[in-house]
Design a protein around this motif. Structure first.
Motif, short mmCIF file in Angstrom:
data_model
loop_
_atom_site.label_atom_id
_atom_site.label_comp_id
_atom_site.label_asym_id
_atom_site.label_seq_id
_atom_site.Cartn_x
_atom_site.Cartn_y
_atom_site.Cartn_z
N GLY A 191 15.29 -5.46 27.53
CA GLY A 191 15.71 -4.20 28.11
C GLY A 191 15.43 -4.22 29.61
N TRP A 192 16.13 -3.35 30.35
CA TRP A 192 15.99 -3.41 31.80
C TRP A 192 14.59 -3.05 32.29
CZ3 TRP A 192 18.46 -5.95 35.28
CH2 TRP A 192 19.78 -6.34 35.03
N THR A 193 13.98 -2.06 31.68
CA THR A 193 12.63 -1.68 32.11
C THR A 193 11.65 -2.82 31.87
OG1 THR A 193 13.05 0.66 31.63
CG2 THR A 193 10.75 -0.04 31.81
N GLY A 194 11.70 -3.40 30.68
CA GLY A 194 10.81 -4.50 30.35
C GLY A 194 11.03 -5.71 31.24
N ALA A 195 12.30 -6.02 31.53
CA ALA A 195 12.62 -7.18 32.36
C ALA A 195 12.13 -7.00 33.79
CB ALA A 195 14.13 -7.42 32.34
N VAL A 196 12.34 -5.81 34.32
CA VAL A 196 11.91 -5.54 35.70
C VAL A 196 10.39 -5.59 35.80
CG1 VAL A 196 11.80 -3.80 37.52
CG2 VAL A 196 13.97 -4.24 36.33
N VAL A 197 9.71 -4.96 34.86
CA VAL A 197 8.24 -4.96 34.87
C VAL A 197 7.72 -6.38 34.75
CG1 VAL A 197 6.18 -4.26 33.60
CG2 VAL A 197 8.01 -2.60 34.01
N LEU A 198 8.32 -7.17 33.86
CA LEU A 198 7.88 -8.55 33.68
C LEU A 198 8.08 -9.36 34.96
CD1 LEU A 198 6.88 -10.91 31.96
CD2 LEU A 198 9.25 -11.26 31.20
N GLN A 199 9.24 -9.24 35.55
CA GLN A 199 9.49 -10.03 36.76
C GLN A 199 8.60 -9.61 37.92
OE1 GLN A 199 13.72 -12.17 36.52
NE2 GLN A 199 13.54 -10.60 38.08
N LEU A 200 8.39 -8.31 38.07
CA LEU A 200 7.50 -7.84 39.13
C LEU A 200 6.08 -8.34 38.88
CD1 LEU A 200 8.73 -4.18 39.74
CD2 LEU A 200 9.26 -6.23 41.06
N GLY A 201 5.69 -8.37 37.63
CA GLY A 201 4.36 -8.89 37.30
C GLY A 201 4.23 -10.37 37.63
N ILE A 202 5.28 -11.13 37.32
CA ILE A 202 5.27 -12.56 37.63
C ILE A 202 5.21 -12.79 39.14
CG2 ILE A 202 6.65 -14.68 37.56
CD1 ILE A 202 7.70 -13.74 34.83
N LEU A 203 6.00 -12.00 39.88
CA LEU A 203 6.01 -12.14 41.34
C LEU A 203 4.65 -11.78 41.93
CD1 LEU A 203 9.54 -10.61 42.05
CD2 LEU A 203 8.89 -13.03 42.20
N LEU A 204 4.02 -10.75 41.38
CA LEU A 204 2.68 -10.36 41.86
C LEU A 204 1.66 -11.44 41.53
CD1 LEU A 204 0.95 -8.16 43.17
CD2 LEU A 204 0.64 -7.15 40.90
N LEU A 205 1.77 -12.01 40.32
CA LEU A 205 0.85 -13.07 39.92
C LEU A 205 1.03 -14.29 40.83
CD1 LEU A 205 -1.18 -14.34 37.95
CD2 LEU A 205 0.77 -15.00 36.50
N LEU A 206 2.28 -14.65 41.13
CA LEU A 206 2.54 -15.78 42.02
C LEU A 206 1.96 -15.53 43.41
CD1 LEU A 206 6.22 -16.68 41.06
CD2 LEU A 206 4.16 -18.04 40.61
#
Length: 396
Positions: A191-206
């Motif tokens: 879903g769009w909310t889950g995908a956006v949250v996941l990607q933002l989390g990955i970018l923050l982790l990186l």
């Protein structure tokens, strides 16, 4: 200005005197204005996209937003500033793309993200592109904006990039049998909310991991210019300003054209049209047979119009800032590296469904998994390319 592409402001370049720069600026502005008017024949969207291309050229030039140099600085010097700017760019683009792609329409037309399968051919293509970036001295968009800045060495890169992309189009069927998945789109899975949250989390982790890793080295300490109103026209811009501008302009491209920003397709199309002029028969190619783009004007092609806009925008920005340079010295080793690098970039980009713009930037903003695979493979290629640079007497 710190050069995102090393050829623009090196010791082998000379600054044009003020008066010729003003003349170039006037000519570029006249051509740009004329182009906007001419393209209105193909609809308001083409004119708008030409303007967006020009603004991309301005943004790339003023911020020296280089993908190739940022990756090299990351691996050689642990300098993560260019990568930070890319992470910010990706985060903003992800948030901006989501509602548009979720709606599926904008301005009365359907919109689609940069989606592609995850497969062996794409991974190999991204690796080849990574090697080519380091030998050619630029990425896809870097080649265009550096030409606008006065580097005629990049004309060699552009020519061979085009040839490489066309060559890949003719041999694309050879890669078709390699293992690949159907396109994996995080927004469809989570879903769009889950995908956006996941990607933002990955970018923050990186971001955190890169910060920790960079502290183990000693990156150069250079202050970023602070943004001011006067610098909007004359530059330089901070890298983060460039990243934000690219994210917004890619979003506008999606809204107006129905697709995200891309570059490589235009290079392949230009070469195919030239080949047709010299007698090549498109029906001999599985890829080009029946493609109506070869019958239409290049001005009707979105990617071509934006590519031309980037060159003109960078030219206008350089002249407006009084920093237009012409390269005055080219060594044989640099020419050889540029030719090899351009061919590798063109072939790799077309095989990997795009260069750093479409297959990385636009793909990740579209939550397509192949964008993440692309950057991993391209970084491995970058590491190999860095090792090869001394063979051509290129600085590390």
């Amino acid at each position: 200005m710190s050069s995102g592409v090393e050829n623009i402001h090196s010791s082998e370049s000379r600054l044009l005197p003020p008066r010729p720069q003003k003349l170039v600026m006037a000519i570029a502005l006249a051509i740009f204005t004329g182009g906007v008017v001419l393209l209105s024949k193909y609809g308001w969207r083409q004119s708008a996209l030409f303007i967006i291309g020009g603004l991309l050229g301005v943004s790339l030039y003023h911020s020296s937003f280089g993908f190739a140099s940022a990756y090299r600085k990351l691996l050689v010097n642990r300098d993560v500033r260019g990568i930070y700017a890319q992470l910010v760019m990706l985060a903003i683009a992800t948030v901006l793309f989501a509602p548009v792609l979720a709606a599926g329409k904008a301005f009365g037309q359907e919109v689609a993200g940069a989606i592609a399968p995850v497969g062996i051919s794409g991974a190999i293509g991204a690796f080849i592109f990574g090697v080519g970036m380091q030998l050619g001295g630029a990425c896809g968009c870097g080649t265009l904006y550096t030409i606008g800045g006065g580097s005629y060495t990049m004309l060699i890169t552009l020519t061979t990039f085009c040839l490489g992309a066309f060559w890949a189009s003719l041999t694309r069927h050879l890669w078709a049998g390699l293992p690949k998945t159907e396109p994996i789109v995080l927004s469809e899975t989570l879903g769009w909310t889950g995908a956006v949250v996941l990607q933002l989390g990955i970018l923050l982790l990186l971001t955190g991991l890169l910060w920790f890793w960079s502290k183990q080295g000693k990156p150069s300490s250079r202050e970023h210019p602070s943004p001011t109103y006067s610098r909007f026209f004359s530059g330089p811009w901070p890298l983060f300003t460039g990243g934000i501008a690219l994210a917004v302009l890619n979003w506008l491209t999606l809204l107006i054209s129905g697709e995200p920003w891309r570059i490589t397709w235009g290079f392949a199309l230009w070469t195919a049209k030239i080949a047709t002029f010299f007698g090549w028969n498109p029906s001999t190619s599985k890829f080009w047979d029946g493609d109506t783009a070869l019958l239409n004007s290049v001005l009707a092609d979105v990617t071509s119009v934006m590519n031309l806009g980037i060159i003109l925008g960078a030219l206008l920005a350089a002249a407006l800032a009084g920093k237009l340079t012409l390269q005055t010295q080219i060594t044989s080793s640099k020419v050889i590296a540029t030719v090899i690098g351009g061919l590798l970039m063109g072939y790799g980009a077309f095989t990997a469904f795009g260069c750093n713009v479409s297959a990385f930037f636009s793909a990740i903003a579209s939550t397509s998994l192949h964008g993440w695979v692309w950057i991993i493979c391209a970084l491995f290629g970058t590491a190999v390319g860095i090792k090869l640079r001394p063979l051509f007497h290129l600085p590390s």
